[in-house]
Scaffold this motif. Sequence first.
Motif, PDB file in Angstrom:
ATOM      1  N   SER A 129      21.214  25.440  59.785  1.00  0.00           N
ATOM      2  CA  SER A 129      21.210  24.305  58.861  1.00  0.00           C
ATOM      3  C   SER A 129      21.923  23.081  59.427  1.00  0.00           C
ATOM      4  CB  SER A 129      21.875  24.703  57.533  1.00  0.00           C
ATOM      5  OG  SER A 129      23.282  24.833  57.687  1.00  0.00           O
ATOM      6  N   ARG A 130      22.580  23.242  60.601  1.00  0.00           N
ATOM      7  CA  ARG A 130      23.275  22.113  61.203  1.00  0.00           C
ATOM      8  C   ARG A 130      22.985  22.074  62.702  1.00  0.00           C
ATOM      9  NH1 ARG A 130      29.040  24.521  59.131  1.00  0.00           N
ATOM     10  NH2 ARG A 130      29.374  26.176  60.672  1.00  0.00           N
ATOM     11  N   ALA A 131      23.263  20.949  63.308  1.00  0.00           N
ATOM     12  CA  ALA A 131      22.858  20.721  64.698  1.00  0.00           C
ATOM     13  C   ALA A 131      23.718  21.516  65.667  1.00  0.00           C
ATOM     14  CB  ALA A 131      22.951  19.237  65.033  1.00  0.00           C
ATOM     15  N   GLY A 132      23.049  22.077  66.691  1.00  0.00           N
ATOM     16  CA  GLY A 132      23.754  22.731  67.779  1.00  0.00           C
ATOM     17  C   GLY A 132      24.276  24.107  67.428  1.00  0.00           C
ATOM     18  N   ALA A 133      24.902  24.738  68.436  1.00  0.00           N
ATOM     19  CA  ALA A 133      25.482  26.070  68.251  1.00  0.00           C
ATOM     20  C   ALA A 133      26.835  25.917  67.565  1.00  0.00           C
ATOM     21  CB  ALA A 133      25.633  26.766  69.597  1.00  0.00           C
ATOM     22  N   ASN A 134      26.829  25.945  66.250  1.00  0.00           N
ATOM     23  CA  ASN A 134      28.033  25.655  65.462  1.00  0.00           C
ATOM     24  C   ASN A 134      28.186  26.735  64.391  1.00  0.00           C
ATOM     25  OD1 ASN A 134      30.206  24.484  64.189  1.00  0.00           O
ATOM     26  ND2 ASN A 134      29.064  22.751  63.357  1.00  0.00           N
ATOM     27  N   PRO A 135      28.688  27.925  64.788  1.00  0.00           N
ATOM     28  CA  PRO A 135      28.765  29.040  63.846  1.00  0.00           C
ATOM     29  C   PRO A 135      29.802  28.805  62.760  1.00  0.00           C
ATOM     30  CG  PRO A 135      29.887  29.610  65.879  1.00  0.00           C
ATOM     31  CD  PRO A 135      29.215  28.291  66.119  1.00  0.00           C
ATOM     32  N   PRO A 136      29.651  29.476  61.630  1.00  0.00           N
ATOM     33  CA  PRO A 136      30.567  29.234  60.516  1.00  0.00           C
ATOM     34  C   PRO A 136      31.908  29.932  60.682  1.00  0.00           C
ATOM     35  CG  PRO A 136      29.013  30.948  59.932  1.00  0.00           C
ATOM     36  CD  PRO A 136      28.580  30.429  61.275  1.00  0.00           C
ATOM     37  N   ARG A 137      32.879  29.427  59.941  1.00  0.00           N
ATOM     38  CA  ARG A 137      34.166  30.102  59.800  1.00  0.00           C
ATOM     39  C   ARG A 137      34.098  31.005  58.574  1.00  0.00           C
ATOM     40  NH1 ARG A 137      37.380  27.617  63.414  1.00  0.00           N
ATOM     41  NH2 ARG A 137      36.657  25.544  64.096  1.00  0.00           N
ATOM     42  N   ARG A 138      35.019  31.939  58.503  1.00  0.00           N
ATOM     43  CA  ARG A 138      34.962  32.939  57.429  1.00  0.00           C
ATOM     44  C   ARG A 138      34.991  32.294  56.053  1.00  0.00           C
ATOM     45  NH1 ARG A 138      36.463  38.877  56.954  1.00  0.00           N
ATOM     46  NH2 ARG A 138      36.373  38.867  59.219  1.00  0.00           N
ATOM     47  N   ASP A 139      35.753  31.208  55.895  1.00  0.00           N
ATOM     48  CA  ASP A 139      35.854  30.608  54.564  1.00  0.00           C
ATOM     49  C   ASP A 139      34.592  29.859  54.150  1.00  0.00           C
ATOM     50  OD1 ASP A 139      36.020  28.329  56.118  1.00  0.00           O
ATOM     51  OD2 ASP A 139      38.086  27.845  55.577  1.00  0.00           O
ATOM     52  N   GLU A 140      33.610  29.705  55.071  1.00  0.00           N
ATOM     53  CA  GLU A 140      32.338  29.099  54.713  1.00  0.00           C
ATOM     54  C   GLU A 140      31.352  30.117  54.152  1.00  0.00           C
ATOM     55  OE1 GLU A 140      30.805  25.894  57.473  1.00  0.00           O
ATOM     56  OE2 GLU A 140      32.222  26.916  58.808  1.00  0.00           O
TER      57      GLU A 140
END
Length: 303
Positions: free
Chosen positions: A290-301
């Motif tokens: 859902s967002r640009a590039g390799a940007n994995p989520p943090r646990r609180d997301e």
Amino acid sequence: MPAPVIVAGEALIDIVVSRRGEAEHVGGSPTNVAIGLTRLGHPTSLATHIGTDERGERISEALAAEHVALAPGSTTAQRTPTATALLGDDGAATYAFKLEWQLDPQLPVPDGAHVHTGSIGAILQPGATAVKEILQRVGETHTISYDPNARPQLMGHAQDVRAQVDDLVALSDVVKASDEDVEWLYPHKSLEDTLRHWVALGATLGVITRGGQGALVYIGGQIHRVALPPVEVTDTVGAGDSFMAGLLSGLLDAELLGGADARERLEQADFPTIEPALARALACAAITVSRAGANPPRRDELS
């Protein structure tokens, strides 16, 4: 406490070319997995092969900022590797690589740690031989995961690397690949037959991701289908790595990865036992696309 993770594989600079222009980012499939794991709260070390040039320093600084420990001996390359990603109008990426890969076969692996490898670093010589030696050395006492993450531009023809891939599958407890990887590696096998093939080789849990269609999962002698949450795709860069990190995170939290005792628990697990880990993997992938590039989520997301 969940087991620590050692990731063995390439770190490089992704040069992303799209309609918006050109940008450079820290990348490499195993590196993305390592960052994804630390963002989800898991102590993780990366054993890789980068230089001390400007791009190598950028990688080292980025890993430090993400709390990924860099294994000793990881900064001996003459030139830091690069991968140019060309983004199409649909957000899908094609790659061109410039990299050399080496690894110390005597890489220290702490007691109780989980070991992850995959992509170019598991296939490209001379480092691939060291990766296999490490897995063979720790296989009785540590759990192992593997993501083929095929890169035909570097790996050559599927028939030239299929035996290597199968050897690594046989050494692994958890194997994850995309449907595109499977179609390239095993053109005469269905996705379901590929999962059965992996388990026959020795894997306990097999997962094949299917883009927007979710994933196929083999556990406990049965194949299951899981759906991806609805999501608006920006691009697919790093989605598979984010899925891998989420899957490992969920399995680590469930104490199904780590030492030999964790392997026994994984071997006895059924689908409901691993379903929360699959849900986390899918959620991580959905956020990443859902967002640009390799940007994995943090646990609180994660919801």
